[in-house]
Design a protein around this motif. Structure first.
Motif, mmCIF file in Angstrom:
data_model
loop_
_atom_site.group_PDB
_atom_site.id
_atom_site.type_symbol
_atom_site.label_atom_id
_atom_site.label_comp_id
_atom_site.label_asym_id
_atom_site.label_seq_id
_atom_site.Cartn_x
_atom_site.Cartn_y
_atom_site.Cartn_z
ATOM 1 N N LEU A 125 0.852 -1.187 0.000
ATOM 2 C CA LEU A 125 0.000 0.000 0.000
ATOM 3 C C LEU A 125 0.888 1.238 0.000
ATOM 4 C CD1 LEU A 125 -2.879 -0.788 2.549
ATOM 5 C CD2 LEU A 125 -3.077 -0.559 0.065
ATOM 6 N N ALA A 126 0.457 2.265 -0.717
ATOM 7 C CA ALA A 126 1.241 3.499 -0.760
ATOM 8 C C ALA A 126 0.326 4.663 -1.051
ATOM 9 C CB ALA A 126 2.332 3.411 -1.825
ATOM 10 N N THR A 127 0.732 5.837 -0.586
ATOM 11 C CA THR A 127 0.036 7.078 -0.907
ATOM 12 C C THR A 127 0.874 7.865 -1.908
ATOM 13 O OG1 THR A 127 1.111 8.377 0.831
ATOM 14 C CG2 THR A 127 -0.885 7.151 1.445
ATOM 15 N N PRO A 128 0.240 8.756 -2.674
ATOM 16 C CA PRO A 128 1.038 9.638 -3.540
ATOM 17 C C PRO A 128 2.052 10.447 -2.749
ATOM 18 C CG PRO A 128 -1.274 9.703 -4.176
ATOM 19 C CD PRO A 128 -1.210 8.930 -2.893
ATOM 20 N N ARG A 129 1.688 10.886 -1.569
ATOM 21 C CA ARG A 129 2.613 11.650 -0.731
ATOM 22 C C ARG A 129 3.853 10.820 -0.393
ATOM 23 N NH1 ARG A 129 -0.429 13.651 4.240
ATOM 24 N NH2 ARG A 129 -0.503 11.404 4.653
ATOM 25 N N GLY A 130 3.657 9.553 -0.039
ATOM 26 C CA GLY A 130 4.783 8.693 0.301
ATOM 27 C C GLY A 130 5.673 8.400 -0.889
ATOM 28 N N MET A 131 5.066 8.128 -2.058
ATOM 29 C CA MET A 131 5.867 7.818 -3.242
ATOM 30 C C MET A 131 6.656 9.032 -3.707
ATOM 31 S SD MET A 131 5.470 4.614 -3.664
ATOM 32 C CE MET A 131 6.452 4.545 -5.143
ATOM 33 N N ALA A 132 6.040 10.196 -3.658
ATOM 34 C CA ALA A 132 6.762 11.415 -4.047
ATOM 35 C C ALA A 132 7.927 11.669 -3.096
ATOM 36 C CB ALA A 132 5.806 12.606 -4.065
ATOM 37 N N LYS A 167 -3.230 1.837 -11.842
ATOM 38 C CA LYS A 167 -2.196 2.404 -12.694
ATOM 39 C C LYS A 167 -1.538 3.552 -11.949
ATOM 40 C CE LYS A 167 -0.218 2.525 -16.873
ATOM 41 N NZ LYS A 167 0.288 1.379 -17.624
ATOM 42 N N CYS A 168 -0.201 3.542 -11.908
ATOM 43 C CA CYS A 168 0.547 4.560 -11.173
ATOM 44 C C CYS A 168 1.699 5.082 -12.016
ATOM 45 C CB CYS A 168 1.096 3.991 -9.861
ATOM 46 S SG CYS A 168 -0.148 3.297 -8.772
ATOM 47 N N PHE A 169 2.046 6.347 -11.765
ATOM 48 C CA PHE A 169 3.177 6.997 -12.433
ATOM 49 C C PHE A 169 3.911 7.825 -11.378
ATOM 50 C CE2 PHE A 169 -0.384 6.562 -15.302
ATOM 51 C CZ PHE A 169 0.153 6.037 -16.466
ATOM 52 N N VAL A 170 5.199 7.560 -11.214
ATOM 53 C CA VAL A 170 5.991 8.265 -10.207
ATOM 54 C C VAL A 170 7.284 8.709 -10.872
ATOM 55 C CG1 VAL A 170 7.200 8.068 -8.011
ATOM 56 C CG2 VAL A 170 5.025 6.873 -8.340
ATOM 57 N N GLY A 171 7.605 10.003 -10.786
ATOM 58 C CA GLY A 171 8.822 10.428 -11.457
ATOM 59 C C GLY A 171 9.166 11.888 -11.283
ATOM 60 N N GLY A 191 11.680 14.714 -23.764
ATOM 61 C CA GLY A 191 12.899 14.715 -22.972
ATOM 62 C C GLY A 191 12.762 15.312 -21.583
ATOM 63 N N ARG A 192 11.548 15.629 -21.156
ATOM 64 C CA ARG A 192 11.369 16.334 -19.885
ATOM 65 C C ARG A 192 10.541 15.579 -18.849
ATOM 66 N NH1 ARG A 192 10.407 22.273 -22.640
ATOM 67 N NH2 ARG A 192 12.616 22.628 -23.177
ATOM 68 N N ILE A 193 10.080 14.389 -19.181
ATOM 69 C CA ILE A 193 9.317 13.573 -18.229
ATOM 70 C C ILE A 193 9.987 12.213 -18.104
ATOM 71 C CG2 ILE A 193 7.145 12.374 -17.773
ATOM 72 C CD1 ILE A 193 6.654 15.207 -17.409
ATOM 73 N N ARG A 194 10.366 11.859 -16.889
ATOM 74 C CA ARG A 194 10.847 10.512 -16.578
ATOM 75 C C ARG A 194 9.952 9.955 -15.482
ATOM 76 N NH1 ARG A 194 15.832 8.850 -18.406
ATOM 77 N NH2 ARG A 194 17.125 10.424 -19.436
ATOM 78 N N ALA A 195 9.452 8.737 -15.699
ATOM 79 C CA ALA A 195 8.531 8.192 -14.708
ATOM 80 C C ALA A 195 8.553 6.675 -14.707
ATOM 81 C CB ALA A 195 7.102 8.671 -14.974
ATOM 82 N N VAL A 251 8.882 16.812 -8.613
ATOM 83 C CA VAL A 251 8.660 15.376 -8.407
ATOM 84 C C VAL A 251 7.159 15.149 -8.342
ATOM 85 C CG1 VAL A 251 8.910 13.476 -6.762
ATOM 86 C CG2 VAL A 251 10.842 15.008 -7.219
ATOM 87 N N PHE A 252 6.680 14.076 -8.950
ATOM 88 C CA PHE A 252 5.237 13.840 -8.955
ATOM 89 C C PHE A 252 4.922 12.369 -8.723
ATOM 90 C CE2 PHE A 252 6.582 13.142 -13.309
ATOM 91 C CZ PHE A 252 5.878 12.016 -13.699
ATOM 92 N N ALA A 253 3.726 12.138 -8.200
ATOM 93 C CA ALA A 253 3.162 10.795 -8.080
ATOM 94 C C ALA A 253 1.691 10.889 -8.442
ATOM 95 C CB ALA A 253 3.327 10.249 -6.669
#
Length: 494
Positions: free
Chosen positions: A384-391, A443-447, A430-434, A461-463
């Protein structure tokens, strides 16, 4: 109708966003909050769950949040947690070393005894991904020749695996066990614990004809039983474990075209047998004769004395992390996580991994309520994870020496890895890495996103985490990410 109108409004906002003026804080115009909130509310109105956290990459200042404390399945974004932990503990230049010994005696060109490999947990040993690892068995055979050995009677053994946990992870889907992405992270790994099976029909054969089976490598010690089904809704190849091998069903659609070929990557339960077969094959190709164990030795063997033969070394950890995150390799993530656990606790196994990762997350200021790790790959449905934790995991990694190596390992939008097929614009290229993560309905995207036009927040940084998605949810998870990531680069943050 509400969903269609909102989707249309998002499209209109993005067409003119490149030069949109900033609006007052809290405004909804052509800003990231305006676009993102409309997008996420559309998803939630359709029954989905959505959470977002965006923070400044230098300071950690929150810049945009939406349900950032909602707990969802992180799926493969858990690989960011395990790989960053391994980099933090071991360093980007760390390499796995697998020593190989001879235990026995040599008389002239005859060796009587065993070839023994000391398990190191190297996930790349024998892998086709790296030139230096693909030739592992050839290096052993070359070392035999260098010692003048032309005949050998003995076995191939693996040492160092007793008492070390190595089965499937908790919360993994057992019906996926036959496939490569669910290969068990055993203490000794060889060729990523994977073999390839190709099925072919003879030219002109009917759909109910038995296909030929081709294994890669050809010495793969795995048995398969294949049956054909000519009354399926669609063509596919599905396999399950059982009876010491795998059972596969090759389906053809009723009245449809008959598929002529199919291929699947299958996991192996006993990588030591695959390694032994590989060593035998390499020795035979170099003219080293393997004598049957039943034959009497020409001379009495001496007591076993371990003699170093060769050391098999992995690429640096930075390269292992790169393929792990670019290609979302579950086995690599688990073995890197286990190596981290051993470094921190002196033990391997999922209990040790949870303990070690929990302590590492607390060191980074991520409490258990924001991230509960169970495995290293994200296959477990118990994570389990929150966006806050992943970021926070990404942000804290950027403050440490290995930060650049971790960012470099993340797929680049529209270029490589799991983001290779996503569309880009002139501003997002060239400006998004995730790191992406996908499980059924999740579905999740963290980068990291670069914002060169914004001197105040040039890097963020985003999640973005989505749950309860189904095949009919609109916009889809990928469409949501496309819109969100474009707004993240192009639009004002307030």
């Amino acid at each position: 109708m509400r969903r269609a109108l909102l989707s249309a409004s998002v499209s209109v906002l993005l067409t003119a966003c490149a030069h949109a003026p900033a609006t007052p804080e809290g405004g909804r115009g052509d800003t990231l909050p305006g676009v993102a909130k409309a997008l996420l509310e559309t998803l939630e109105a359709d029954g989905a769950l959505a959470g977002v956290a965006v923070v400044d990459a230098r300071t950690g200042e929150p810049l945009f949040t939406h349900r950032q404390n909602v707990r969802l399945l992180p799926a493969s974004t858990m690989k960011v947690v395990s790989t960053s932990a391994a980099l933090s503990a071991l360093g980007a230049d760390f390499r796995f070393v697998t020593p190989v010994f001879l235990e026995g005696s040599q008389t002239g060109g005859l060796f009587l005894g065993d070839v023994v490999a000391q398990a190191s947990g190297d996930p790349s040993l024998g892998s086709w991904r790296f030139p230096e690892t693909a030739l592992a068995c050839d290096r052993i055979a070359e070392a035999f020749q260098a010692r003048g050995i032309h005949q050998w009677r003995g076995s191939v053994r693996i040492a160092g695996t007793d008492g070390v946990e190595g089965g499937m992870g908790p919360g993994w889907a057992w019906d996926d066990a036959a496939y490569a992405y669910s290969a068990a992270p055993t203490p000794f790994v060889f060729r990523e614990n994977v073999v390839d099976l190709a099925l072919r029909r003879a030219p002109g054969a009917t759909c109910d004809a038995a296909p030929s089976l081709e294994w890669t490598p050809t010495f793969a010690p795995l048995a398969a039983v294949v049956r054909v089904d000519v009354n399926a809704e669609r063509a596919n190849l599905a396999c399950v474990r059982g009876g010491g091998g795998v059972r596969c069903t090759w389906r053809s659609p009723t009245g449809g075209p008959c598929p002529q070929a199919a291929a699947v990557k299958l996991s192996v339960d006993a990588p030591q047998e695959l390694f032994a077969a590989c060593v035998d094959d390499a020795l035979a190709r170099r003219g080293v004769t393997r004598l049957p164990l039943s034959l009497e030795a020409p001379t009495a063997p001496m007591p076993p004395i371990p003699m170093p033969l060769v050391e098999l070394t992995s690429p640096p950890l930075s390269e292992l992390v790169r393929v792990t995150n670019k290609e979302s390799l579950n086995l690599y993530a688990e073995r890197l996580g286990m190596r981290f656990a051993r470094e921190r606790t002196g033990q391997e196994g999922y209990a040790a991994l949870r303990t070690a990762l929990g302590a590492e997350l607390l060191r980074r200021g991520v409490p258990a309520k924001d991230l509960r790790p169970v495995d290293g790959s994200g296959l477990s449905r118990y994570n389990l994870a929150t966006p806050r934790g992943m970021a926070r995991v990404i942000f804290t990694s950027l403050q440490e020496p290995y930060g650049a190596a971790l960012v470099d390992s993340l797929p680049l939008l529209g270029v490589d890895g799991t983001l290779a097929g996503r569309p880009t614009t002139r501003s997002t290229a060239g400006r998004i890495r995730a790191k992406t993560g996908t499980l059924t309905g999740q579905k999740c995207f963290v980068g990291v996103a670069e914002r060169p036009q914004d001197p105040e927040h040039p890097r963020v940084v985003f999640a973005l985490m989505l749950g309860n998605m189904d095949e009919g949810t609109k916009p889809s998870a990928n469409e949501t990410f496309d819109t969100f990531s474009t707004a993240l680069v192009e639009l004002p943050l307030r």
